[in-house]
Motif scaffolding. Structure first.
Motif, mmCIF file in Angstrom:
data_model
loop_
_atom_site.group_PDB
_atom_site.id
_atom_site.type_symbol
_atom_site.label_atom_id
_atom_site.label_comp_id
_atom_site.label_asym_id
_atom_site.label_seq_id
_atom_site.Cartn_x
_atom_site.Cartn_y
_atom_site.Cartn_z
ATOM 1 N N LYS A 30 -11.078 0.787 23.836
ATOM 2 C CA LYS A 30 -12.057 1.772 23.494
ATOM 3 C C LYS A 30 -12.462 1.354 22.019
ATOM 4 C CE LYS A 30 -11.863 5.826 26.336
ATOM 5 N NZ LYS A 30 -11.779 7.183 26.526
ATOM 6 N N ALA A 31 -11.617 0.609 21.284
ATOM 7 C CA ALA A 31 -11.898 0.245 19.926
ATOM 8 C C ALA A 31 -13.028 -0.968 20.130
ATOM 9 C CB ALA A 31 -10.699 -0.388 19.314
ATOM 10 N N LEU A 32 -13.060 -1.477 21.087
ATOM 11 C CA LEU A 32 -14.177 -2.577 21.496
ATOM 12 C C LEU A 32 -15.583 -1.921 21.322
ATOM 13 C CD1 LEU A 32 -12.477 -4.683 24.246
ATOM 14 C CD2 LEU A 32 -12.904 -5.354 21.789
ATOM 15 N N TYR A 33 -15.492 -0.717 21.735
ATOM 16 C CA TYR A 33 -16.788 -0.090 22.139
ATOM 17 C C TYR A 33 -17.413 0.608 20.561
ATOM 18 C CZ TYR A 33 -20.344 3.172 23.353
ATOM 19 O OH TYR A 33 -21.593 3.913 23.668
ATOM 20 N N VAL A 34 -16.580 0.880 19.624
ATOM 21 C CA VAL A 34 -16.724 1.560 18.486
ATOM 22 C C VAL A 34 -16.838 0.749 17.181
ATOM 23 C CG1 VAL A 34 -16.129 3.826 19.067
ATOM 24 C CG2 VAL A 34 -14.465 2.640 17.849
ATOM 25 N N THR A 35 -16.104 -0.429 17.377
ATOM 26 C CA THR A 35 -16.099 -1.468 16.484
ATOM 27 C C THR A 35 -17.526 -2.246 16.602
ATOM 28 O OG1 THR A 35 -14.832 -2.770 17.448
ATOM 29 C CG2 THR A 35 -13.648 -1.549 15.724
ATOM 30 N N SER A 36 -17.883 -3.020 15.333
ATOM 31 C CA SER A 36 -18.864 -3.830 15.631
ATOM 32 C C SER A 36 -18.508 -5.493 15.279
ATOM 33 C CB SER A 36 -19.972 -3.394 14.629
ATOM 34 O OG SER A 36 -19.387 -3.343 13.347
ATOM 35 N N GLY A 37 -17.194 -5.660 14.655
ATOM 36 C CA GLY A 37 -16.989 -7.078 14.358
ATOM 37 C C GLY A 37 -17.091 -8.230 15.374
ATOM 38 N N ASP A 38 -17.297 -9.439 15.123
ATOM 39 C CA ASP A 38 -17.129 -10.583 15.885
ATOM 40 C C ASP A 38 -15.638 -10.934 16.217
ATOM 41 O OD1 ASP A 38 -19.919 -10.889 15.838
ATOM 42 O OD2 ASP A 38 -19.697 -11.569 13.563
ATOM 43 N N ILE A 39 -14.838 -10.620 14.923
ATOM 44 C CA ILE A 39 -13.394 -10.613 15.162
ATOM 45 C C ILE A 39 -12.963 -9.204 15.342
ATOM 46 C CG2 ILE A 39 -11.416 -11.460 14.237
ATOM 47 C CD1 ILE A 39 -13.070 -14.004 13.280
ATOM 48 N N ILE A 40 -11.922 -9.089 16.080
ATOM 49 C CA ILE A 40 -11.179 -7.735 16.006
ATOM 50 C C ILE A 40 -9.593 -7.910 15.776
ATOM 51 C CG2 ILE A 40 -10.534 -5.666 17.115
ATOM 52 C CD1 ILE A 40 -13.575 -6.444 18.550
ATOM 53 N N ILE A 41 -9.043 -7.322 14.686
ATOM 54 C CA ILE A 41 -7.643 -7.259 14.350
ATOM 55 C C ILE A 41 -7.048 -6.285 14.730
ATOM 56 C CG2 ILE A 41 -6.031 -7.847 12.551
ATOM 57 C CD1 ILE A 41 -8.214 -8.679 10.730
ATOM 58 N N TYR A 42 -6.085 -6.228 15.731
ATOM 59 C CA TYR A 42 -5.452 -4.942 16.056
ATOM 60 C C TYR A 42 -3.961 -4.987 15.315
ATOM 61 C CZ TYR A 42 -8.674 -4.535 19.884
ATOM 62 O OH TYR A 42 -9.454 -4.420 20.933
ATOM 63 N N ILE A 43 -3.592 -3.824 14.504
ATOM 64 C CA ILE A 43 -2.338 -3.715 14.027
ATOM 65 C C ILE A 43 -1.682 -2.499 14.295
ATOM 66 C CG2 ILE A 43 -1.223 -3.645 11.646
ATOM 67 C CD1 ILE A 43 -3.000 -5.843 10.792
ATOM 68 N N ASP A 44 -0.371 -2.538 14.751
ATOM 69 C CA ASP A 44 0.096 -1.318 14.882
ATOM 70 C C ASP A 44 0.421 -0.340 13.697
ATOM 71 O OD1 ASP A 44 0.732 -1.562 17.404
ATOM 72 O OD2 ASP A 44 2.752 -2.084 17.470
ATOM 73 N N ALA A 45 0.473 0.727 13.729
ATOM 74 C CA ALA A 45 0.164 1.790 12.585
ATOM 75 C C ALA A 45 1.721 2.209 12.106
ATOM 76 C CB ALA A 45 -0.514 3.002 12.869
ATOM 77 N N THR A 68 -18.457 -11.066 11.179
ATOM 78 C CA THR A 68 -17.856 -9.885 10.870
ATOM 79 C C THR A 68 -16.683 -9.659 11.473
ATOM 80 O OG1 THR A 68 -19.017 -8.737 12.349
ATOM 81 C CG2 THR A 68 -20.310 -8.836 10.257
ATOM 82 N N ILE A 69 -15.968 -8.932 10.380
ATOM 83 C CA ILE A 69 -14.335 -8.530 11.175
ATOM 84 C C ILE A 69 -13.943 -7.159 11.051
ATOM 85 C CG2 ILE A 69 -11.944 -9.193 10.599
ATOM 86 C CD1 ILE A 69 -12.770 -11.765 9.128
ATOM 87 N N SER A 70 -13.535 -6.536 12.072
ATOM 88 C CA SER A 70 -13.028 -4.924 12.056
ATOM 89 C C SER A 70 -11.628 -5.079 12.418
ATOM 90 C CB SER A 70 -13.544 -4.500 13.331
ATOM 91 O OG SER A 70 -15.027 -4.668 13.436
ATOM 92 N N LEU A 71 -10.982 -4.359 11.575
ATOM 93 C CA LEU A 71 -9.546 -3.892 11.730
ATOM 94 C C LEU A 71 -9.347 -2.609 12.372
ATOM 95 C CD1 LEU A 71 -6.513 -4.388 11.054
ATOM 96 C CD2 LEU A 71 -6.986 -3.031 8.886
ATOM 97 N N CYS A 72 -8.712 -2.582 13.575
ATOM 98 C CA CYS A 72 -8.449 -1.608 14.379
ATOM 99 C C CYS A 72 -6.841 -1.138 14.500
ATOM 100 C CB CYS A 72 -8.765 -1.670 15.868
ATOM 101 S SG CYS A 72 -7.992 -0.540 17.027
ATOM 102 N N LEU A 73 -6.662 0.308 14.036
ATOM 103 C CA LEU A 73 -5.131 0.663 13.868
ATOM 104 C C LEU A 73 -5.245 1.691 14.901
ATOM 105 C CD1 LEU A 73 -5.057 1.264 10.132
ATOM 106 C CD2 LEU A 73 -4.263 -0.651 11.311
ATOM 107 N N TYR A 96 -2.172 -8.708 16.567
ATOM 108 C CA TYR A 96 -2.833 -10.009 17.296
ATOM 109 C C TYR A 96 -4.400 -9.733 16.834
ATOM 110 C CZ TYR A 96 -2.323 -6.404 20.854
ATOM 111 O OH TYR A 96 -2.278 -5.322 21.538
ATOM 112 N N ALA A 97 -5.018 -10.638 16.732
ATOM 113 C CA ALA A 97 -6.410 -10.967 16.443
ATOM 114 C C ALA A 97 -7.209 -12.001 17.522
ATOM 115 C CB ALA A 97 -6.743 -11.331 14.876
ATOM 116 N N GLY A 98 -8.454 -11.528 17.620
ATOM 117 C CA GLY A 98 -9.070 -12.452 18.493
ATOM 118 C C GLY A 98 -10.570 -12.108 18.288
ATOM 119 N N PHE A 99 -11.413 -13.073 19.195
ATOM 120 C CA PHE A 99 -12.878 -12.850 19.064
ATOM 121 C C PHE A 99 -13.270 -11.878 20.047
ATOM 122 C CE2 PHE A 99 -12.667 -16.742 16.700
ATOM 123 C CZ PHE A 99 -13.819 -16.671 15.852
ATOM 124 N N ARG A 100 -14.351 -11.205 19.828
ATOM 125 C CA ARG A 100 -14.632 -10.083 20.610
ATOM 126 C C ARG A 100 -15.136 -10.731 22.199
ATOM 127 N NH1 ARG A 100 -17.001 -5.133 20.584
ATOM 128 N NH2 ARG A 100 -16.823 -4.930 18.444
#
Lengths: 384, 331
Positions: free
Chosen positions: B112-127, B33-38, B202-206
């Motif tokens: 903190k995004a690590l706590y609220v998201t659930s994805g195995d992969i997390i993508i961080y993108i500036d807003a 699963t993949i989460s996108l965090c902004l 950037y993106a990476g595995f949790r």
């Protein structure tokens, strides 16, 4: 006529993919496309259309991006949906689009990035509505439309299209309610005044190019224009000079002659040409009249089934139709005896400004009306 | 040194991952699963466009992203309302793990995004990206889905700067060239192959993110690279060319403060690795000057070196993700 009853339901389904529609408007609109320099936008349009797996997707020899959705009846002539892809904004203008809760804003959104974005979204919308057409549907972005472009893109597209065309809808960003089905004869011209920039005392009291054009305007205003056939001269652009305290050595006037009679357009043009020659001779200035573009008058009658069906579709969706002449792609379709209308997609502000904005909510009604008119054309009800 | 073996092997172009159907299939096959965090702070002008494009292309048309999460630092404009209206899950950073001392900064939001998201992969993108395109997300997850050895992917791009009217073709990347690259060249020359170490995408595995500390401020990108490289080696990192990113320009003084935080992070990591030893504790105040009424007056900014520990050390996190704190393994 069943489709008419389904339109309000279609509107809801179209809204359910609002993200895709907004995305297409933004991705297309953020690529600058001044007239004659539309190549980058053409590329994006083709990319978007090819992703949607439509049956054919390519450019013609004029670089008009074209997508074709094959119809269910082999020998049925195609229906065209077109939107001009060029805008009035130069490449160096920041084409960043802003999306807010209720609107999208950016240079060229109303004329005509919204129209193009919606054109590109149509295959996805057809899929979502599970619509299949008897005719081939040709989705065409056309280049070199506005100003000096002189509608070259659409002229070329129709010239090169070998088979008959059943009907067409032209998409424009605004305003929702716009229903164009006739176009005046038009001649778009420029008068350019150049004063010699030679130095020396004999040139110290040179004429002022701006005042020369002022005289030209005054003489044109004195022309007696008839009420029948209707005719008018619209002064739309003027520029000249370099700075406040310097006599202007160059000036340019842009205007259109419009009439529902081709002969009247020519007559007024001849009068203006005489005015320009006279002033050039009398004031010993270099004054030139150039024709930038022209179209011939053409129209559908109000009683034409396409006009009637369009009004019926609009009324079903609660849109109040408003009509005036339009010298755009429409005029080329009509001049080729192809029944066509131009429709506006939404409401907006700051039409030709960099902060032009388009309301999001009416877009879905605007698209539903296009679907309604397309279904009317496809059903054969509009075959005049 | 001139060794560029890594750059040849681990550098990609976004077009290498254009086949979104293939990416979706690989994601399903690997049961990921993949989460996108902004992360946001007053991004009302750009946030809606980012969410709309990612939702349209990578949630609705190609189901690559499972959730879009906005972590806000307390915007005073309509960032949160607009983000919600377009379907993102919106959190205020201070309200996540509320028992911890409150901190403000981009790194804090990412952690903190690590706590609220659930994805195995997390993508961080500036807003704040003006020319946002879905390639910014799919190109970052592409190497993670298609190459088993890659665990973390960093973006690089050309960086034109948007002015009020015009877009200038070059510029940006000043802190990279004046601070980060010299540091890399001095101490970690193999890392100089990373073209844009400060890129905010950037993106990476949790599994990677949860085991590294996060500085709460500007040092987060640098520390992330140094820590990942130190812990797992450069080969788990890849970089992707996104071609062009138009962003807001920052003035030199703001970049000075950013550089302060980054240098602080570098020194800290160099000390921890035993590469250097500082004789005294580093100070926390960045002193800049401004002219007021023909007088030079100091403008002092307190930029503390605060860092969140690896989130796997936080009991609430372990509880939420069923991780046995003793073994640090999922139950």
């Amino acid at each position: 006529m069943d489709y008419i009853l389904k339109l309000p339901e279609y509107e809801k389904v179209i809204k359910s993919i609002k993200e895709t529609i907004i995305t297409n408007i933004v991705l297309v609109g953020q690529v600058p496309a001044p007239t004659f320099f539309e190549q980058n936008r053409t590329k994006v349009i083709l990319e978007r259309m090819s992703e949607l797996n439509i049956d054919e997707c390519s450019t013609d020899s004029y670089q008009n991006p074209i997508g074709i959705i094959r119809g269910t009846r082999r020998n049925m002539p195609p229906l065209f949906l077109v939107a001009h892809i060029d805008t009035i904004f130069d490449e160096d203008v920041d084409h960043n689009y802003i999306v807010k809760e209720k609107y999208i804003a950016g240079p060229g959104i109303l004329d005509n990035s919204a129209g193009v974005g919606i054109l590109v979204s149509l295959p996805e919308i057809f899929k979502k509505l599970n619509l299949h057409f008897k005719s081939d549907i040709v989705l065409a972005g056309v280049v070199q439309s506005i100003g000096r472009g002189n509608l070259r893109g659409i002229r070329h597209l129709l010239r090169g299209w070998s088979s008959p065309i059943r009907g067409a809808i032209c998409l424009e960003g605004c305003d929702l309610g716009r229903l164009n089905y006739y176009s005046n004869g038009m001649m778009r011209c420029e008068i350019i005044c150049n004063i010699s920039s030679k130095q020396g005392w004999e040139n110290n009291f040179r004429p002022n190019a701006i005042l020369v054009l002022y005289e030209v305007i005054n003489r044109i205003l004195k022309l007696r224009l008839p009420q029948k056939p209707q005719a008018r001269v619209i002064f739309g652009k003027i520029s000249g000079g370099v700075k406040h305290g310097k006599i202007a050595l160059t000036a340019k006037l842009g205007f259109e002659i419009q009439s529902d009679s081709e002969a009247m357009v020519k007559e007024i043009y001849n009068d203006i040409r005489d005015i320009v020659s006279g002033i050039s001779h009398e004031r010993t200035v270099d004054l030139k009249l150039k024709t930038v573009s022209s179209t011939n008058p053409a129209r559908l009658q109000f009683s034409h089934p396409l006009v009637k069906q369009t009004i019926s579709v609009m009324k079903t969706l609660g849109i109040a139709p408003a009509s005036e002449n339009s010298e755009s792609e429409l005029s080329i379709f009509l001049a080729n005896d192809i029944p066509a209308v131009t429709l506006g997609m939404s409401k907006g502000d700051n039409y030709h400004l960099e902060n032009g904005s388009l309301e999001i909510e009416p877009i879905f009604t605007g698209i539903a009306q296009v679907i309604g008119v397309l279904l009317a054309l496809d059903s054969g009800e509009c075959d005049g | 040194m001139g060794n560029n073996a890594w750059i040849k092997k681990n550098t990609f172009h976004f077009s290498d991952f254009k086949d979104l159907n293939y990416l979706v299939r690989e994601k399903k096959r690997k049961n990921l699963t993949i989460s996108l965090c902004l992360p946001t702070l007053n991004e009302e002008e750009t946030i809606a466009k980012e969410i709309v494009i990612f939702r349209s292309e990578l949630v609705l048309r190609y189901p690559l992203i499972d959730e879009i999460v906005v972590i806000d630092s307390g915007s005073t404009d309509k960032t949160r309302e607009v983000a919600k209206a377009f379907g993102a899950s919106v959190y205020i950073a201070d309200e996540i793990l509320p028992d911890l001392e409150k901190q403000k900064g981009k790194g804090e939001n990412l952690w903190k995004a690590l706590y609220v998201t659930s994805g195995d992969i997390i993508i961080y993108i500036d807003a704040d990206i003006k020319n946002i395109h879905h390639r910014f997300a799919y190109a970052l997850v592409g190497p993670l889905l298609l190459y088993d050895n890659i665990k973390y992917v960093k973006a690089f791009y050309e960086r034109p700067i948007a002015g009020r009217r015009k877009t200038r073709p070059t510029g940006g990347g000043r802190v990279t060239e004046l601070v980060v690259r010299p540091f890399f060249s001095l101490f970690f020359p193999e890392m100089a192959q990373i073209i844009q170490p400060l890129s905010g995408e950037y993106a990476g595995f949790r599994k990677i993110f949860e085991e590294i500390p996060f500085p709460i401020g500007y040092g987060v990108e640098t520390s992330m690279l140094l820590d990942i490289c130190e812990k797992w080696g450069l080969d788990v990192i890849a970089q992707v060319d996104l071609e062009k990113r138009v962003h807001r320009n920052q003035d030199t003084k703001a970049l000075g403060r950013m550089s302060f935080a980054i240098i602080n992070t570098f020194v800290d990591r160099l000390e921890k690795l035993g590469v250097i030893k500082t004789q005294k504790k580093l100070l926390t105040k960045m002193i800049q000057y401004k002219i007021i009424n023909n007088e030079y007056r100091p403008d002092i900014f307190d930029i503390k070196k605060l860092e969140r520990p690896p989130i796997i050390d936080i009991p609430e996190y372990c509880k939420k993700f069923n991780i046995d704190q003793g073994t640090k393994k999922n139950d």
